[in-house]
Motif scaffolding. Sequence first.
Motif, short mmCIF file in Angstrom:
data_model
loop_
_atom_site.label_atom_id
_atom_site.label_comp_id
_atom_site.label_asym_id
_atom_site.label_seq_id
_atom_site.Cartn_x
_atom_site.Cartn_y
_atom_site.Cartn_z
N LYS A 115 0.81 -1.22 0.00
CA LYS A 115 0.00 0.00 0.00
C LYS A 115 0.84 1.27 0.00
O LYS A 115 0.38 2.34 -0.39
N GLU A 116 2.09 1.16 0.45
CA GLU A 116 2.94 2.34 0.56
C GLU A 116 3.96 2.42 -0.58
O GLU A 116 4.98 3.08 -0.47
N LYS A 117 3.63 1.72 -1.67
CA LYS A 117 4.43 1.77 -2.90
C LYS A 117 5.89 1.41 -2.65
O LYS A 117 6.81 2.16 -2.97
N SER A 118 6.06 0.24 -2.08
CA SER A 118 7.40 -0.26 -1.77
C SER A 118 7.90 -1.18 -2.88
O SER A 118 7.17 -1.54 -3.80
N ARG A 119 9.16 -1.58 -2.75
CA ARG A 119 9.74 -2.62 -3.60
C ARG A 119 10.33 -3.68 -2.68
O ARG A 119 11.16 -3.38 -1.85
N ILE A 120 9.88 -4.92 -2.86
CA ILE A 120 10.42 -6.00 -2.04
C ILE A 120 11.77 -6.41 -2.61
O ILE A 120 11.97 -6.44 -3.83
N ASP A 121 12.70 -6.70 -1.71
CA ASP A 121 14.04 -7.06 -2.17
C ASP A 121 14.03 -8.33 -3.01
O ASP A 121 14.61 -8.39 -4.09
N LEU A 122 13.36 -9.36 -2.48
CA LEU A 122 13.30 -10.64 -3.19
C LEU A 122 11.89 -11.22 -3.08
O LEU A 122 11.28 -11.19 -2.01
N LEU A 123 11.40 -11.76 -4.18
CA LEU A 123 10.11 -12.43 -4.21
C LEU A 123 10.31 -13.85 -4.71
O LEU A 123 10.82 -14.06 -5.82
N LEU A 124 9.96 -14.83 -3.88
CA LEU A 124 10.07 -16.23 -4.26
C LEU A 124 8.69 -16.75 -4.65
O LEU A 124 7.70 -16.48 -3.96
N GLN A 125 8.66 -17.51 -5.74
CA GLN A 125 7.38 -18.02 -6.24
C GLN A 125 7.51 -19.48 -6.62
O GLN A 125 8.56 -19.94 -7.09
N SER A 126 6.41 -20.21 -6.41
CA SER A 126 6.33 -21.62 -6.76
C SER A 126 4.88 -21.98 -6.97
O SER A 126 3.99 -21.41 -6.33
N LYS A 127 4.63 -22.92 -7.88
CA LYS A 127 3.26 -23.36 -8.13
C LYS A 127 2.68 -24.09 -6.93
O LYS A 127 1.46 -24.15 -6.76
N GLN A 128 3.56 -24.65 -6.10
CA GLN A 128 3.10 -25.44 -4.96
C GLN A 128 3.01 -24.64 -3.66
O GLN A 128 2.54 -25.17 -2.65
N LYS A 129 3.47 -23.39 -3.66
CA LYS A 129 3.52 -22.62 -2.42
C LYS A 129 2.97 -21.21 -2.64
O LYS A 129 2.91 -20.73 -3.76
N VAL A 130 2.61 -20.58 -1.52
CA VAL A 130 2.22 -19.17 -1.60
C VAL A 130 3.48 -18.35 -1.84
O VAL A 130 4.61 -18.80 -1.57
N ASN A 131 3.31 -17.15 -2.36
CA ASN A 131 4.45 -16.27 -2.61
C ASN A 131 5.17 -15.94 -1.30
O ASN A 131 4.55 -15.84 -0.24
N CYS A 132 6.48 -15.77 -1.40
CA CYS A 132 7.30 -15.44 -0.24
C CYS A 132 7.99 -14.11 -0.49
O CYS A 132 8.84 -13.99 -1.39
N TYR A 133 7.64 -13.09 0.31
CA TYR A 133 8.20 -11.75 0.20
C TYR A 133 9.33 -11.60 1.21
O TYR A 133 9.12 -11.80 2.41
N ILE A 134 10.52 -11.22 0.73
CA ILE A 134 11.69 -11.16 1.61
C ILE A 134 12.29 -9.76 1.60
O ILE A 134 12.69 -9.25 0.54
N GLU A 135 12.37 -9.17 2.76
CA GLU A 135 13.06 -7.90 2.94
C GLU A 135 14.41 -8.21 3.58
O GLU A 135 14.48 -8.88 4.62
N VAL A 136 15.51 -7.76 2.95
CA VAL A 136 16.85 -8.06 3.43
C VAL A 136 17.43 -6.83 4.13
O VAL A 136 17.40 -5.72 3.60
N LYS A 137 17.95 -7.05 5.32
CA LYS A 137 18.60 -5.96 6.07
C LYS A 137 19.98 -6.43 6.52
O LYS A 137 20.14 -7.56 7.00
N SER A 138 20.98 -5.56 6.39
CA SER A 138 22.33 -5.91 6.82
C SER A 138 22.55 -5.46 8.26
O SER A 138 22.18 -4.36 8.64
N VAL A 139 23.16 -6.33 9.05
CA VAL A 139 23.44 -6.07 10.46
C VAL A 139 24.95 -5.89 10.63
O VAL A 139 25.72 -6.83 10.40
N THR A 140 25.35 -4.69 11.02
CA THR A 140 26.77 -4.42 11.26
C THR A 140 27.02 -3.80 12.64
O THR A 140 28.18 -3.66 13.03
N LEU A 141 25.95 -3.44 13.34
CA LEU A 141 26.12 -2.82 14.66
C LEU A 141 26.37 -3.91 15.70
O LEU A 141 25.55 -4.80 15.89
N TYR A 142 27.52 -3.82 16.37
CA TYR A 142 27.96 -4.83 17.34
C TYR A 142 28.15 -4.15 18.68
O TYR A 142 29.03 -3.30 18.85
#
Length: 236
Positions: A115-142
């Motif tokens: 609804k907020e006009k985003s772009r998903i980093d990765l979208l996985l699709q398969s005829k046997q499964k529901v779509n999988c929306y993946i947002e990737v974030k890098s963790v560098t703060l230690y």
Amino acid sequence: MEFAPPLKSATLIRRYKRFLADVLTPEGEELTIHCANTGAMTGCATPGDTVWYSTSDNPKRKYPNSWELTQTQEGHWICVNTLRANELAYQSIEKNVISELSGYEQISREVSYGKEKSRIDLLLQSKQKVNCYIEVKSVTLYQQNNGYFPDAVTIRGQKHLRELSLIAQQGQRAVLLFAVLHSGVNQVAAAKHIDPDYAVLLEQACNSGVEVICYKANMTEKGMVLCDKLPFLSMG
């Protein structure tokens, strides 16, 4: 992911204007290199650390060298080029390294959604499964033996959590994938002390069915690969 050719090393003098850093090569030459990281880079840019940088052959670039990795004086490796996280995630899914995300037939990048006009980093699709929306974030703060996200207040990250929550509520699969790009990190948590709104939204997202998956990268000047699954410390 291989760095071809292998990265070159230099000593960090300073980072400034968010996108620039001055370094000193082993030959004594001072270079200004590009830094593709808009975050605070807390603990990732200490003067005296070893910087590993790549060089572009694009003649139009004002700064042909790009800061890729930091090797800290304590011996930790950190990938400061946040653009690498999505590529690492893509390759790891393609090679079935991340077992939780295996079994899909198609991987697409930067797909418009929400609804907020985003772009998903990765979208996985398969005829046997529901779509999988993946947002990737890098963790560098230690800090205090934990990895935290974010390292600065992130309005954009908050939007992504709202979008993922809606996807999960619609019955599709929504995943927040933390690519841990700091060798010292062995577990990940929301940085409530930095962005409390993000932490609240993340807890709400988890309650809505959003999955949080954390994998750490093995890093050298020759390449990187996501390989070790880490625990996520929920606030519940």
